[in-house]
Write an enzyme that holds these catalytic residues in place. Structure first.
Site, PDB file in Angstrom:
ATOM      1  N   SER A  55       0.741  -1.106   0.057  1.00  0.00           N
ATOM      2  CA  SER A  55       0.074  -0.061   0.028  1.00  0.00           C
ATOM      3  C   SER A  55       0.988   1.308  -0.056  1.00  0.00           C
ATOM      4  O   SER A  55       2.096   1.201   0.228  1.00  0.00           O
ATOM      5  CB  SER A  55      -0.947   0.064   1.262  1.00  0.00           C
ATOM      6  OG  SER A  55      -1.430   1.156   1.613  1.00  0.00           O
ATOM      7  N   TYR A  98      -2.247  -0.716  10.496  1.00  0.00           N
ATOM      8  CA  TYR A  98      -2.489  -0.898   9.138  1.00  0.00           C
ATOM      9  C   TYR A  98      -0.941  -0.366   8.411  1.00  0.00           C
ATOM     10  O   TYR A  98      -0.267  -1.289   7.816  1.00  0.00           O
ATOM     11  CB  TYR A  98      -3.429  -0.547   8.342  1.00  0.00           C
ATOM     12  CG  TYR A  98      -3.805  -0.792   6.859  1.00  0.00           C
ATOM     13  CD1 TYR A  98      -4.061  -2.103   6.541  1.00  0.00           C
ATOM     14  CD2 TYR A  98      -3.368   0.010   5.716  1.00  0.00           C
ATOM     15  CE1 TYR A  98      -4.240  -2.205   5.212  1.00  0.00           C
ATOM     16  CE2 TYR A  98      -3.486  -0.094   4.682  1.00  0.00           C
ATOM     17  CZ  TYR A  98      -3.951  -1.458   4.099  1.00  0.00           C
ATOM     18  OH  TYR A  98      -3.817  -1.887   2.760  1.00  0.00           O
TER      19      TYR A  98
END
Length: 272
Positions: free
Chosen positions: A142, A155
């Site tokens: 990501s 995350y």
């Protein structure tokens, strides 16, 4: 360019979102796919959707947070197709909460176990077979693996861990014939944005809506990934803003922090 026709590819997190679309696009190119996810029903539906494609899709119900399940996934792929050419670590879960508002840290353990350790477990079992085939390892990280994001401490930490693991592994595998591709998408129009761990203390996920106008269509995300896989790239950072973020952060970290915080505030339009 690497042809995908006849290649055996394992995709984790294949039942929804990027994994599902990626499986379909790869199968259209003639690849044989082992689709892994927890939901057997969704995997059966996916296999049915791909029935008329030139590649075969076989589903194996798998919880990547369980190291034994990851071993069984690799064993199942070998039994089905007698080899692995590409392994795509795509399974992931997310979060959206300020750290100082969280009362139960279980979500941090769950996120790290799925996003990071799940990729480590799968890679550990798949790597000897990828070394035989001189194959490709793919890690779906990501933009949050490149810089921090507010309300996303757990995350972002898991994606930083992924980035460090696969960058280091790439060095160890230099000269072995196995390549490593790390993919860093931005916001993609998938259900992950509506299923995030928040500050609830019951272990459940919250429904949090992002601005879909700011999301990349999932088919475009998968198309870029397929192209990077065919070229055996080492890195794919999606969106111009993402690439700019990567290059200017070492020189203007405070500016990047402010711009990321503003972007996150604009993106999450509703919470419940």
């Amino acid at each position: 360019m690497m042809t995908l026709d006849g290649k055996t590819i394992v995709v984790t997190g294949a039942s929804d979102g990027i994994g599902r679309e990626l499986t379909m696009q790869l199968a259209k190119r003639g690849a044989n796919i082992v689709a892994a996810a927890r939901s057997a029903d969704k995997l059966n539906d996916l296999a049915g959707q791909c029935r008329d494609f030139s590649g075969e899709v076989a589903g194996i119900s798998t919880d990547v947070s369980d190291p034994n399940a990851c071993r069984m996934l690799v064993d199942g792929a070998l039994q089905k197709f007698d080899g692995i050419d590409i392994f795509i670590n795509n399974a992931g879960i997310s979060m959206h909460a300020r750290f100082d508002e969280i009362t139960d840290l279980t979500s941090f353990e769950n996120i790290m176990r799925v996003n990071y350790l799940g990729a480590v477990y799968c890679t550990h079992h798949a790597l000897p077979h990828l070394q035989q085939s001189k194959g490709l390892l793919v890690a779906v990280s990501s933009l949050q693996g490149l810089t921090g994001f507010p309300r996303s401490t757990g995350y972002a930490a898991s994606k930083h861990a992924m980035q460090g693991f696969f960058d280091s592994l790439r060095m160890e595998l230099d000269g072995s014939g196995v390549d490593v591709l790390v993919v860093s998408p931005g916001a993609v129009d998938t259900a992950i944005h509506s299923r995030k761990f928040g500050n609830r203390n019951d272990g459940a996920q919250d429904s949090i809506a992002g601005d879909r106008n700011q999301m990349m269509p999932v088919d475009e995300c998968a198309r870029q990934m397929v192209a990077a896989i065919e070229r055996r790239q080492r890195e794919l950072v999606m969106t111009g803003a993402g690439r700019l973020l990567k290059y200017i952060r070492p020189f203007a970290p405070d500016l990047v922090d402010r711009q990321v915080a503003k972007s996150v505030a604009r993106f999450y339009i509703t919470e419940s």
